[in-house]
Write an enzyme that holds these catalytic residues in place. Structure first.
Site, PDB file in Angstrom:
ATOM      1  N   HIS A  58    -119.634 -47.581   4.822  1.00 15.87           N
ATOM      2  CA  HIS A  58    -119.569 -46.140   4.549  1.00 15.87           C
ATOM      3  C   HIS A  58    -119.690 -45.869   3.044  1.00 15.87           C
ATOM      4  O   HIS A  58    -120.391 -44.953   2.622  1.00 15.87           O
ATOM      5  CB  HIS A  58    -118.222 -45.565   4.999  1.00 15.87           C
ATOM      6  CG  HIS A  58    -117.917 -45.733   6.456  1.00 15.87           C
ATOM      7  ND1 HIS A  58    -116.886 -46.521   6.906  1.00 15.87           N
ATOM      8  CD2 HIS A  58    -118.499 -45.208   7.558  1.00 15.87           C
ATOM      9  CE1 HIS A  58    -116.836 -46.463   8.229  1.00 15.87           C
ATOM     10  NE2 HIS A  58    -117.811 -45.682   8.649  1.00 15.87           N
ATOM     11  N   GLN A  94    -128.278 -47.898   8.717  1.00 18.03           N
ATOM     12  CA  GLN A  94    -129.172 -48.537   9.694  1.00 18.03           C
ATOM     13  C   GLN A  94    -128.384 -49.278  10.766  1.00 18.03           C
ATOM     14  O   GLN A  94    -128.888 -49.556  11.844  1.00 18.03           O
ATOM     15  CB  GLN A  94    -130.124 -49.509   8.996  1.00 18.03           C
ATOM     16  CG  GLN A  94    -131.275 -49.922   9.916  1.00 18.03           C
ATOM     17  CD  GLN A  94    -131.977 -51.171   9.468  1.00 18.03           C
ATOM     18  OE1 GLN A  94    -132.423 -51.237   8.323  1.00 18.03           O
ATOM     19  NE2 GLN A  94    -132.070 -52.165  10.340  1.00 18.03           N
TER      20      GLN A  94
END
Ligand code: AMP
Length: 282
Positions: A37, A148
């Site tokens: 994150h 991704q």
């Protein structure tokens, strides 16, 4: 750094920032922040005037028997980490705040949301698309950042943005991994020590799949079989899917060409892990 809990306050703030012509970067998360994150937050900080991290454990994207209730939550820690990574605003609304009467309206993105994850988690991407649209509406990003790691999710969001003509640029950043290759994930903390070690098989399988392609294999089934064999060697592993598919549509193919996505979803004990790798077949 400001912490905002109220939806109306968030909308008013982002409205003002947009009117001032600011570049507004938004990083949607479910909290329990880790380096994956934070890599998104740092990228957003580099390219925007103001960065908003949203923290919302979205009940709509969990199935009835999934881990919504036990999903890790630690807002004070998340706020600290987001601040250190350079975020300006943490938007952490309650479920009540986002949807006081529950959702009547939902957004269905079509086939891209029904394959793979969508098949094993029916309604999952409807939940994701609906809530991301609401979060975009409240935070009004010029740029939004996704990992991704959740490859199919990035395709779902791209479709959402395109179909609803949302005025936001999407950025997809590489998966951040632990030293043994395991993709960072909030769910890794469910794994016991031995399971955590076994979890590295996902990355090993993906690399083996890529290696098969690099050495000339073009049959999708043979590449998937190679990955599956490695995973099956781990007794506690149970496969949901292991595929080599077209990276743009996630549609099955017989022969691999162009951009190929290797995607795996595997249970290690009672924890479900996903990972992927893109391979350019030229
Ligand atoms: P989540 O909190 O799991 O909903 O994830 C929020 C965002 O962080 C999504 O865009 C994820 O794809 C991204 N993300 C999660 N794990 C990673 C990782 N290991 N590396 C890069 N991005 C990640």
């Amino acid at each position: 750094m400001t912490v905002i809990r109220a939806a109306r306050r968030m909308a008013a703030r982002s409205e003002r920032l947009r009117r001032q012509g600011k570049q507004l970067g938004v990083v949607p998360t479910m909290g329990a922040l880790h380096e994956g994150h934070l890599s998104l937050v740092r990228a957003a900080v580099k390219a925007n005037d103001v960065v908003i991290v949203t923290i919302f454990v979205n009940p709509l994207q969990f199935g009835p028997h999934e881990d919504f209730r036990r999903y890790p939550r630690n807002l004070p820690r998340d706020i600290r980490l987001a601040r250190r990574a350079g975020a300006d605003i943490v938007f952490a609304p309650s479920v009540q705040e986002i949807s006081p009467t529950g959702f009547g309206t939902t957004i269905d993105v079509g086939p891209i949301g029904e394959r793979l994850e969508g098949r094993f988690r029916p309604g999952h991407f409807r939940g994701v698309a609906t809530v991301v649209a609401a979060l975009f509406h409240l935070t009004k990003p010029t740029h939004a950042y996704f990992g991704q790691k959740d490859y199919q999710q990035t395709l779902v969001i791209k479709r959402l943005v395109k179909d609803l003509c949302l005025d936001v640029r999407l950025h997809v950043l590489p998966t951040v991994r632990e030293r043994d290759g395991v993709a960072m994930s909030s769910r890794n903390r469910y794994l016991r020590v031995e399971q955590r070690r076994q979890a590295a098989v996902l990355w090993r399988a993906l690399r083996a799949g890529r290696e098969r392609i690099r050495t000339g294999e073009r049959r999708a089934s043979a590449v998937a079989a190679r990955m599956r064999r490695l995973i099956k060697a781990i007794p506690s592993a149970r496969i949901d899917y292991v595929v080599a598919v077209d990276a743009a549509t996630l549609a099955p193919v017989r022969r691999l060409r162009g951009c190929v996505a290797l995607l795996v979803a595997v249970w290690i004990g009672r924890t479900r892990l996903i990972d992927n790798l893109l391979v350019d077949v030229s």
